[in-house]
Design a protein around this motif. Sequence first.
Motif, PDB file in Angstrom:
ATOM      1  N   LEU A 222      10.119   7.158  -1.525  1.00 41.26           N
ATOM      2  CA  LEU A 222       9.519   5.834  -1.628  1.00 41.26           C
ATOM      3  C   LEU A 222      10.026   5.016  -0.452  1.00 41.26           C
ATOM      4  O   LEU A 222      10.835   5.500   0.335  1.00 41.26           O
ATOM      5  CB  LEU A 222       9.907   5.173  -2.949  1.00 41.26           C
ATOM      6  CG  LEU A 222       9.255   5.731  -4.230  1.00 41.26           C
ATOM      7  CD1 LEU A 222       9.764   7.122  -4.569  1.00 41.26           C
ATOM      8  CD2 LEU A 222       9.524   4.797  -5.406  1.00 41.26           C
ATOM      9  N   ASP A 223       9.571   3.756  -0.320  1.00 43.30           N
ATOM     10  CA  ASP A 223      10.021   2.968   0.816  1.00 43.30           C
ATOM     11  C   ASP A 223      11.488   2.582   0.711  1.00 43.30           C
ATOM     12  O   ASP A 223      12.109   2.212   1.708  1.00 43.30           O
ATOM     13  CB  ASP A 223       9.154   1.711   0.987  1.00 43.30           C
ATOM     14  CG  ASP A 223       9.086   0.857  -0.272  1.00 43.30           C
ATOM     15  OD1 ASP A 223       9.704   1.234  -1.286  1.00 43.30           O
ATOM     16  OD2 ASP A 223       8.408  -0.185  -0.241  1.00 43.30           O
TER      17      ASP A 223
ATOM     18  N   GLU B 240       8.416  -1.814  -7.779  1.00 42.73           N
ATOM     19  CA  GLU B 240       8.038  -2.648  -6.638  1.00 42.73           C
ATOM     20  C   GLU B 240       7.894  -4.125  -6.982  1.00 42.73           C
ATOM     21  O   GLU B 240       8.035  -4.992  -6.115  1.00 42.73           O
ATOM     22  CB  GLU B 240       6.738  -2.134  -5.994  1.00 42.73           C
ATOM     23  CG  GLU B 240       5.480  -2.306  -6.812  1.00 42.73           C
ATOM     24  CD  GLU B 240       5.175  -1.129  -7.718  1.00 42.73           C
ATOM     25  OE1 GLU B 240       3.987  -0.893  -7.989  1.00 42.73           O
ATOM     26  OE2 GLU B 240       6.136  -0.449  -8.172  1.00 42.73           O
TER      27      GLU B 240
ATOM     28  N   ASN C 260      -0.213   0.353  -6.726  1.00 38.31           N
ATOM     29  CA  ASN C 260      -0.695   1.158  -5.597  1.00 38.31           C
ATOM     30  C   ASN C 260       0.487   1.635  -4.763  1.00 38.31           C
ATOM     31  O   ASN C 260       0.401   1.769  -3.552  1.00 38.31           O
ATOM     32  CB  ASN C 260      -1.689   0.368  -4.736  1.00 38.31           C
ATOM     33  CG  ASN C 260      -1.100  -0.921  -4.191  1.00 38.31           C
ATOM     34  OD1 ASN C 260       0.071  -1.246  -4.435  1.00 38.31           O
ATOM     35  ND2 ASN C 260      -1.896  -1.678  -3.436  1.00 38.31           N
ATOM     36  N   ARG C 261       1.608   1.895  -5.428  1.00 40.29           N
ATOM     37  CA  ARG C 261       2.842   2.336  -4.765  1.00 40.29           C
ATOM     38  C   ARG C 261       2.597   3.626  -4.000  1.00 40.29           C
ATOM     39  O   ARG C 261       1.975   4.569  -4.493  1.00 40.29           O
ATOM     40  CB  ARG C 261       3.942   2.552  -5.813  1.00 40.29           C
ATOM     41  CG  ARG C 261       5.360   2.750  -5.230  1.00 40.29           C
ATOM     42  CD  ARG C 261       5.898   1.439  -4.746  1.00 40.29           C
ATOM     43  NE  ARG C 261       7.201   1.521  -4.135  1.00 40.29           N
ATOM     44  CZ  ARG C 261       8.362   1.435  -4.788  1.00 40.29           C
ATOM     45  NH1 ARG C 261       8.368   1.304  -6.108  1.00 40.29           N
ATOM     46  NH2 ARG C 261       9.494   1.458  -4.136  1.00 40.29           N
ATOM     47  N   ASP C 262       3.115   3.681  -2.778  1.00 37.71           N
ATOM     48  CA  ASP C 262       2.953   4.861  -1.932  1.00 37.71           C
ATOM     49  C   ASP C 262       4.151   5.794  -2.046  1.00 37.71           C
ATOM     50  O   ASP C 262       5.304   5.347  -2.196  1.00 37.71           O
ATOM     51  CB  ASP C 262       2.803   4.447  -0.464  1.00 37.71           C
ATOM     52  CG  ASP C 262       1.504   3.694  -0.208  1.00 37.71           C
ATOM     53  OD1 ASP C 262       0.474   4.074  -0.796  1.00 37.71           O
ATOM     54  OD2 ASP C 262       1.526   2.716   0.572  1.00 37.71           O
TER      55      ASP C 262
ATOM     56  N   THR D 148       5.727   9.536  -0.226  1.00 37.70           N
ATOM     57  CA  THR D 148       5.642  10.603   0.764  1.00 37.70           C
ATOM     58  C   THR D 148       6.047  11.901   0.092  1.00 37.70           C
ATOM     59  O   THR D 148       7.179  12.034  -0.395  1.00 37.70           O
ATOM     60  CB  THR D 148       6.568  10.333   1.955  1.00 37.70           C
ATOM     61  OG1 THR D 148       6.184   9.112   2.590  1.00 37.70           O
ATOM     62  CG2 THR D 148       6.470  11.469   2.977  1.00 37.70           C
TER      63      THR D 148
ATOM     64  N   ASP E  55       0.647  12.087   1.741  1.00 36.71           N
ATOM     65  CA  ASP E  55       0.892  10.787   1.123  1.00 36.71           C
ATOM     66  C   ASP E  55       0.137  10.700  -0.192  1.00 36.71           C
ATOM     67  O   ASP E  55      -1.028  11.101  -0.279  1.00 36.71           O
ATOM     68  CB  ASP E  55       0.442   9.656   2.046  1.00 36.71           C
ATOM     69  CG  ASP E  55       1.256   9.601   3.323  1.00 36.71           C
ATOM     70  OD1 ASP E  55       2.500   9.699   3.224  1.00 36.71           O
ATOM     71  OD2 ASP E  55       0.671   9.472   4.418  1.00 36.71           O
TER      72      ASP E  55
ATOM     73  N   GLN F 152      -0.562   8.004  -3.727  1.00 33.21           N
ATOM     74  CA  GLN F 152      -0.526   6.600  -4.124  1.00 33.21           C
ATOM     75  C   GLN F 152      -0.728   6.493  -5.625  1.00 33.21           C
ATOM     76  O   GLN F 152      -1.621   7.110  -6.198  1.00 33.21           O
ATOM     77  CB  GLN F 152      -1.609   5.804  -3.388  1.00 33.21           C
ATOM     78  CG  GLN F 152      -1.524   4.304  -3.619  1.00 33.21           C
ATOM     79  CD  GLN F 152      -2.540   3.551  -2.771  1.00 33.21           C
ATOM     80  OE1 GLN F 152      -3.724   3.528  -3.093  1.00 33.21           O
ATOM     81  NE2 GLN F 152      -2.075   2.945  -1.688  1.00 33.21           N
TER      82      GLN F 152
ATOM     83  N   LEU G  15      -0.483   9.065 -11.083  1.00 29.24           N
ATOM     84  CA  LEU G  15      -1.303   9.254  -9.893  1.00 29.24           C
ATOM     85  C   LEU G  15      -2.750   9.507 -10.296  1.00 29.24           C
ATOM     86  O   LEU G  15      -3.018   9.988 -11.398  1.00 29.24           O
ATOM     87  CB  LEU G  15      -0.797  10.453  -9.079  1.00 29.24           C
ATOM     88  CG  LEU G  15       0.661  10.429  -8.619  1.00 29.24           C
ATOM     89  CD1 LEU G  15       0.992  11.724  -7.895  1.00 29.24           C
ATOM     90  CD2 LEU G  15       0.917   9.232  -7.725  1.00 29.24           C
TER      91      LEU G  15
END
Length: 292
Positions: free
Chosen positions: A60-61, A89, A105-107, A109, A120, A122, A141
């Motif tokens: 995640l980010d 988030e 809409n969390r991204d 990887t 990717d 989401q 997802l």
Amino acid sequence: MKLPLSGALAVTLLASAGTLAVSAPAQAAPAPARALTAHASTTHHAPHAANVTFAGTVALDDCSGSIVRMPNSQGADPALVMTNGHCLESGMPNPGQVITNQPSNRDFTLLDDSGNPIGDLQASSVVYSTMTNTDVTIYQLPESYDDIQQQYGISPLTISANHPTAGTPIEVVSGYWQATYSCNISGFVYELKEGSWTWKDSVRYTSSCNTIGGTSGSPVIDTNTGLVVAVNNTGNENGERCTVDNPCEVDANGKVTVHQGTNYAEETYEIPACFAPGNKLDLTLAGCTLPK
């Protein structure tokens, strides 16, 4: 808590010893992109039965996570991603708060078995999130497990429905850092308190799992079975008592102890009992003990 350290957020959200970085904004600034592609494994690995790799983990980010399935999940079911509650988030849930079926809409990887980014994903929704008794967020997802398998060749990790056992060899697999930490389950904590939050029956690691910021949400895998038994979330960094990034242990008699440098995870065996066929969350199911 184990969020990555950022210059602005020097509150060490999950800084060095792997803490739950429960402070100011729930999200720390993203690490440099290279952090997702360099220095795969950072720990010493003891021989184990299961072939534990990065396959099925995600970055995640600001946290780590994994694609997970329940023991009875089917390939056509919508895929789920698990991370920590404090990685949500929209901000960390308050004590007593439970969030369900919230749009997202969390991204993420997706990583291959060597830890290389291969795609990717989401989220479509937050299925469940809380920091009460446990520290978990589960995303849904739009893709099914079969879709992900066909496109990327990646299978989900399976969450064990059984309580973990002390002494079990485990591996903490961080998609954020592409790093793994090998140790054993030292034991279980009656209550783990950090800031305003309290977690119950937490997993305590032996000393070699020196998890760091960014490892929040990493799956804790029983290396005998390959099953997920917990989700990595915090550690006592500075020896403080029950403060953010410095959780304390409380026994059944109320005795408080502090173990600087010790890191922890939250058990996940209770999760499968709260999911009906089709990966549908149902907190009313018999046997479901997750906070409601």
